[in-house]
Write an enzyme that holds these catalytic residues in place. Structure first.
Site, PDB file in Angstrom:
ATOM      1  N   ASP A  45       0.998  -1.289   0.209  1.00  0.00           N
ATOM      2  CA  ASP A  45       0.347  -0.105  -0.320  1.00  0.00           C
ATOM      3  C   ASP A  45       0.737   1.318   0.080  1.00  0.00           C
ATOM      4  OD1 ASP A  45      -1.936  -2.143  -0.008  1.00  0.00           O
ATOM      5  OD2 ASP A  45      -2.199  -1.681   2.041  1.00  0.00           O
TER       6      ASP A  45
ATOM      7  N   GLY B 206      -4.846  -1.109  -1.406  1.00  0.00           N
ATOM      8  CA  GLY B 206      -4.122  -0.338  -1.349  1.00  0.00           C
ATOM      9  C   GLY B 206      -4.576   0.273   0.476  1.00  0.00           C
TER      10      GLY B 206
HETATM   11  O1  F6P Z   1      -2.187  -4.088   3.285  1.00  0.00           O
HETATM   12  C1  F6P Z   1      -2.352  -5.292   2.407  1.00  0.00           C
HETATM   13  C2  F6P Z   1      -3.698  -5.467   1.923  1.00  0.00           C
HETATM   14  O2  F6P Z   1      -2.896  -6.053   1.188  1.00  0.00           O
HETATM   15  C3  F6P Z   1      -5.020  -3.875   1.404  1.00  0.00           C
HETATM   16  O3  F6P Z   1      -4.156  -3.422  -0.220  1.00  0.00           O
HETATM   17  C4  F6P Z   1      -6.105  -4.793   1.606  1.00  0.00           C
HETATM   18  O4  F6P Z   1      -6.816  -4.373   2.158  1.00  0.00           O
HETATM   19  C5  F6P Z   1      -5.918  -5.908   2.658  1.00  0.00           C
HETATM   20  O5  F6P Z   1      -4.229  -6.443   2.632  1.00  0.00           O
HETATM   21  C6  F6P Z   1      -5.820  -7.217   2.177  1.00  0.00           C
HETATM   22  O6  F6P Z   1      -6.063  -8.215   3.034  1.00  0.00           O
HETATM   23  P1  F6P Z   1      -6.100  -9.408   3.347  1.00  0.00           P
HETATM   24  O7  F6P Z   1      -5.265 -10.294   3.287  1.00  0.00           O
HETATM   25  O8  F6P Z   1      -6.897  -9.676   4.822  1.00  0.00           O
HETATM   26  O9  F6P Z   1      -7.252  -9.931   2.160  1.00  0.00           O
END
Ligand code: F6P
Length: 342
Positions: A127, A170
């Site tokens: 991000d 992001g």
């Molecule tokens: O922080 C990194 C990220 O990929 C974000 O862009 C996204 O909102 C989130 O993590 C998704 O997380 P998860 O791994 O829980 O799907």
């Protein structure tokens, strides 16, 4: 000295490159021993360890993911979590930790450092929303993947005279959308920092269809329509750090565009593809340098800091500088992209 290493939060290309650099320089230059903690803060909390030495880091430089595993465990949400971590570190003979993570993992590191745990942080996240550093590793890879996707979507959109909406990750920052949208030649880029007007977006779509080209709209998962309704969520359930799961704005927007303009519209959600696979050369370079400098900080016994990129230099900054507040896209940076809208 014996050093524990952990990776926490969402995985990110370049994590293995950091681990490799930490261990290689730690063993060969500083004569340190290592133990790997599995799955983020869950490792030191539950005593989940693995061997970590030169043998374990061979060949991992180009590999995506993390050989240590990751999780979003928050020890401050677990009864006696901090005491358990301290006990396990003592039991494992660990003098200091290298914590590789984003705002949540390094947020925990910041609090543990205040409570007397020797910790050095390494900032990671696709991000790119950590303050204190010009860039985090993983971001360049995510942007390249999204940018290549936009290139491909241009040709299929034009063949079918469709509007294509590309939803990128992001969280609350628009960095991936902005960089990928600009490098991919998107016609509209929508970011969380600037609430958008759906009718204005539709006007830009109509304008684009007046040429022989078809519009590509890049929308960050955290982008919010001015008309209300707030961020679009996959689920309202919160993780251990209080985050909801964002997602769905792409479909929502494509449906609105189709209804209001009459142009066929589709949404593409890039999702975890942006986080998977091998890191770009830039991310390998940045992650490697972060690792080298992090283990130097440990050897110097300078704890409570994280390494950061400033220009082309790697510096040490207090952990709180990275985790205190999110780094967001400024109005001036967004205005640069706006020149190309429509
Ligand atoms: O922080 C990194 C990220 O990929 C974000 O862009 C996204 O909102 C989130 O993590 C998704 O997380 P998860 O791994 O829980 O799907």
């Amino acid at each position: 000295m014996r050093i524990g290493v952990l990776t926490g939060g969402g995985d990110c290309p370049g994590l293995n490159a950091v681990i490799r650099a930490v261990v290689r320089k730690g063993v060969s230059v500083h004569e340190l021993d290592f133990v790997g903690y599995r799955d983020g803060w869950k490792g030191p909390l539950e005593g989940l360890t693995m061997d970590l030495g030169i043998a374990q880091v061979r060949g991992i430089l180009p590999r995506g993911g993390t050989i240590l595993g990751s999780s979003r465990t928050n020890p401050f949400k677990i009864e006696n979590g901090v005491e358990q971590i301290k006990e396990n570190l003592t039991r494992d003979g660990v003098d200091a930790l290298v914590a590789i993570g984003g705002e949540d993992t390094l947020g925990v590191a910041t609090k543990l450092a205040d409570l007397g745990v020797n910790v050095v942080g390494v900032p990671k996240t696709i991000d790119n929303d950590l303050s204190g550093t010009d860039f985090t590793f993983g971001f360049d890879t995510a942007v390249n993947i999204a940018s290549e996707a936009i290139d491909r979507l241009h040709t299929t959109a034009e063949s079918h005279h469709r509007a294509l909406v590309v939803e990128v990750m992001g969280r609350h920052a628009g960095w991936i959308a902005l960089h990928a949208g600009m490098s991919g030649g998107a016609n509209v880029v929508l970011i969380p920092e600037v609430p958008f007007d759906i009718e204005e977006v539709c006007n830009l779509v109509r304008k684009r269809f007046e040429t022989q080209y078809s519009p590509i709209i890049v929308v960050a998962e955290g982008a919010v329509p001015r008309e209300g309704g707030g961020m679009t969520l996959v689920s309202g359930e919160r993780d251990a750090f209080g985050h909801v799961r964002l997602g769905g704005i792409g479909d929502r927007l494509a449906a609105e565009i189709e209804q209001r303009t009459g142009a066929e519209s589709r949404a593409v959600v890039l999702g975890h593809i942006q986080r998977g696979g091998t890191p770009t050369a830039f991310d390998r370079w940045l992650a490697t340098r972060f690792g080298l400098h992090a283990i130097d900080a440990v050897a110097d016994k300078e704890f409570g800091v994280m390494v950061a990129l400033r220009g082309t230099d790697i510096v040490r900054v207090p952990l709180i500088e990275g985790t205190g507040e999110l780094k967001l896209v400024t109005p001036a940076e967004y205005a640069e992209a706006e020149v190309f809208f429509g």
